[in-house]
Motif scaffolding. Structure first.
Motif, PDB file in Angstrom:
ATOM      1  N   ILE A  12       2.057  10.730  -0.639  1.00 29.80           N
ATOM      2  CA  ILE A  12       2.200  11.840   0.569  1.00 29.80           C
ATOM      3  C   ILE A  12       2.911  12.923   0.159  1.00 29.80           C
ATOM      4  O   ILE A  12       4.132  13.062  -0.317  1.00 29.80           O
ATOM      5  N   TYR A  29       7.913   2.653   8.720  1.00 22.76           N
ATOM      6  CA  TYR A  29       6.997   3.163   7.893  1.00 22.76           C
ATOM      7  C   TYR A  29       6.903   1.952   6.644  1.00 22.76           C
ATOM      8  O   TYR A  29       7.986   1.567   6.078  1.00 22.76           O
ATOM      9  N   ASN A  77       5.067   1.623   3.062  1.00 29.25           N
ATOM     10  CA  ASN A  77       4.296   2.428   2.121  1.00 29.25           C
ATOM     11  C   ASN A  77       3.029   1.476   1.851  1.00 29.25           C
ATOM     12  O   ASN A  77       3.033   0.376   1.426  1.00 29.25           O
ATOM     13  N   CYS A 119       0.045   3.561  -2.784  1.00 26.82           N
ATOM     14  CA  CYS A 119       0.935   4.946  -2.652  1.00 26.82           C
ATOM     15  C   CYS A 119       1.776   4.831  -4.014  1.00 26.82           C
ATOM     16  O   CYS A 119       2.669   4.078  -3.667  1.00 26.82           O
ATOM     17  N   LEU A 140       6.207   9.694  -3.066  1.00 28.64           N
ATOM     18  CA  LEU A 140       6.479  10.643  -1.789  1.00 28.64           C
ATOM     19  C   LEU A 140       6.978  11.899  -1.879  1.00 28.64           C
ATOM     20  O   LEU A 140       7.907  12.240  -2.772  1.00 28.64           O
ATOM     21  N   ALA A 166       9.313  14.213   3.018  1.00 30.76           N
ATOM     22  CA  ALA A 166       8.086  13.648   3.516  1.00 30.76           C
ATOM     23  C   ALA A 166       8.110  13.051   4.907  1.00 30.76           C
ATOM     24  O   ALA A 166       7.201  13.300   5.854  1.00 30.76           O
ATOM     25  N   LEU A 216       8.949  -0.445   0.950  1.00 23.76           N
ATOM     26  CA  LEU A 216       8.273   0.481  -0.201  1.00 23.76           C
ATOM     27  C   LEU A 216       7.436  -0.566  -1.075  1.00 23.76           C
ATOM     28  O   LEU A 216       8.068  -2.014  -1.232  1.00 23.76           O
ATOM     29  N   LEU A 227       5.332   2.209  -5.999  1.00 23.83           N
ATOM     30  CA  LEU A 227       5.875   3.238  -5.742  1.00 23.83           C
ATOM     31  C   LEU A 227       6.949   3.561  -7.155  1.00 23.83           C
ATOM     32  O   LEU A 227       7.508   2.969  -7.538  1.00 23.83           O
ATOM     33  N   ILE A 248       9.996   9.342  -5.791  1.00 22.26           N
ATOM     34  CA  ILE A 248      10.516   9.685  -4.247  1.00 22.26           C
ATOM     35  C   ILE A 248      11.401  10.911  -4.391  1.00 22.26           C
ATOM     36  O   ILE A 248      12.167  11.015  -5.086  1.00 22.26           O
ATOM     37  N   ALA A 263      13.298  13.245   1.036  1.00 21.55           N
ATOM     38  CA  ALA A 263      12.095  12.369   1.727  1.00 21.55           C
ATOM     39  C   ALA A 263      12.685  11.852   2.934  1.00 21.55           C
ATOM     40  O   ALA A 263      11.592  11.683   3.829  1.00 21.55           O
TER      41      ALA A 263
END
Length: 451
Positions: free
Chosen positions: A33, A47, A49, A53, A56, A60, A72, A76, A79, A83
């Protein structure tokens, strides 16, 4: 609709839009993202994730003011800065099991890369705790990490912390003191800006004179350093104050003895320790100038004063007690032979003081005398207030200038040794109507309870 292939959400794609959820990302092939992709989307509440993904971008989700929950995924790995900055409704962050880079510590998001731990974010709207201790291996607190967190009243920094980045504690308006460890090497711009109640910034002994401290990093509060440290100008502040000793007086309670005012400041939160004997006081040892302390000031958030806390500090003249103290232990001022005054905040519901500096415990509209200021030279004849029903043990001990004491009608309990070693005391006067106490022909105060 997202294409059926790995894709990165471009920077700024949904910025300032009225998008209400990000569910379409959860099972997609989105791998990243971009910067400001969802910035200021103030209707997003949750949100999660996406499974694929891994990154970030910078800012973001910055300014997503309705975002309350973040989950999350295990893949991931990145970050970027800010973010989730400005997410004022954020209550919780979770990380799925299996993620080797990110974890949660008591609500805070922690990053571990190359053996360097960073604290990335503490949720702005988390309200279930008022204290937080930085994990022992964290070396960096990232920018805006605690931004506008108003519930935290006490934050303990660890002894490995090296860097506090820009605006890290911006708007943490409830903290009143912070102790910076000797490991600190860098404090960035605006690190403690808008901390409007921050009074004491204390650098531990051993702080490096080569440390970098931006001139705007600590705009509020007074900086204190160990005397003889060689630090004259720090964080843009002139006339830095010095202390002779600092340490702990409870699990979350600290003390500091200033050298310019000869004041001992008790700060932190919750309960002080009780001290079985005078020698257990943490501010006392054979090399300390314990008898140079003139004032003890107990800061807000402290809820108790431990037994024997300030006993036999013979230079002590004044004690200041806040409204938050709801428990005072035994003999906290015994042997303070120069004591002139105890001052209790008027909003305190459990304790009070009067214009003579006497310390009382409240019991409805009645009072109990805990401590008389025994060092006062301007009072020889003292009349105990009419609302007093009890005098505690040692309350007047060594009140060397009193010659006469008047006992009111309501006073029914005088504990043992209340008037011990009042060497000039020659007269007791008992008001008519007091059925418990009387004065014999020779002047002795007699209790009539058993007659």
């Amino acid at each position: 609709e997202l294409p059926n292939r790995p894709v990165r959400i471009p920077g700024g794609l949904f910025q300032d839009s009225k998008i209400t959820n990000t569910e379409f990302l959860e099972n997609s092939d989105v791998i990243g993202i971009g910067e400001l992709a969802f910035a200021n989307c103030d209707e997003i509440v949750v949100y999660t994730n996406g499974l694929n993904c891994y990154g970030l971008g910078r800012s973001a989700f910055e300014g997503c003011t309705s975002l309350s929950e973040i989950e999350l995924n295990e893949g991931l790995t990145t970050i970027n800065m800010y973010a989730f900055s400005g997410c004022s409704s954020l209550e919780s962050i979770s990380v799925k099991e299996g993620n080797t880079v990110y974890s949660i510590n008591k609500g805070a998001l922690i990053e571990t890369k190359s053996d360097i731990q960073k604290l990335i974010l503490y949720p702005q709207a988390k309200r279930d705790e008022n204290t937080y201790e930085i994990p022992s291996d964290v070396k960096i607190i990232e920018g805006y990490a605690f931004e506008k967190q108003t519930s935290l009243k006490y934050i303990k920094l660890n002894d490995k912390l090296e860097t506090i980045n820009e605006n890290a504690f911006d708007g943490v308006s409830s903290i009143r003191s912070i102790i910076l460890p000797q490991s600190i090497t860098t404090i960035k711009e605006n690190a403690f800006i808008n901390c409007n109640n921050l009074k004491y910034i204390i650098f531990k002994e051993g702080i490096k004179t080569t440390m970098t401290c931006e001139t705007t990093s600590i705009p509020q509060g007074q900086i204190y350093v160990k005397e003889g440290s060689g630090i004259n100008v720090l964080c843009g502040k002139q006339n830095i104050q010095t202390y002779s000793k600092e340490g702990q007086a409870g699990d979350k309670v600290n003390f500091m003895i200033t050298t310019n005012e000869n004041k001992m400041i008790i700060h932190g939160i919750d309960e002080m320790n009780n001290f079985t004997k005078i020698e257990d006081q943490p501010w006392r040892n054979e090399n300390d100038k314990i008898n140079s302390i003139v004032t003890v000031e107990i800061d807000e958030y402290i809820t108790s004063i431990g037994s024997n806390a300030f006993g036999e500090i013979t230079s002590l003249t004044n004690v200041i007690i806040p409204q938050t103290v709801n428990l005072i232990g035994e003999y906290i001022l015994r042997g303070c032979t120069m004591l002139q005054s105890v001052s209790v905040n008027n909003e305190n519901s459990k304790y009070c003081s009067d214009s003579n500096g006497v310390l009382y415990e409240k019991n409805g509209d009645k009072r109990t005398i805990i401590q008389y200021p025994v060092g006062r030279t301007d009072i020889s004849a003292y009349s105990i207030e009419s609302t007093v029903t009890q005098v505690k043990k040692y309350a007047f001990e060594k009140a060397q200038y009193l010659t006469s004491i008047t006992i009111p009608n309501e006073l029914t309990t005088i504990e043992q040794y209340a008037f011990k070693e009042c060497e000039k005391l020659t007269q007791f006067i008992v008001k008519e109507g007091n059925s418990v106490y009387s004065v014999e022909t020779q002047g002795a105060l007699v209790e009539n309870k058993n007659k």
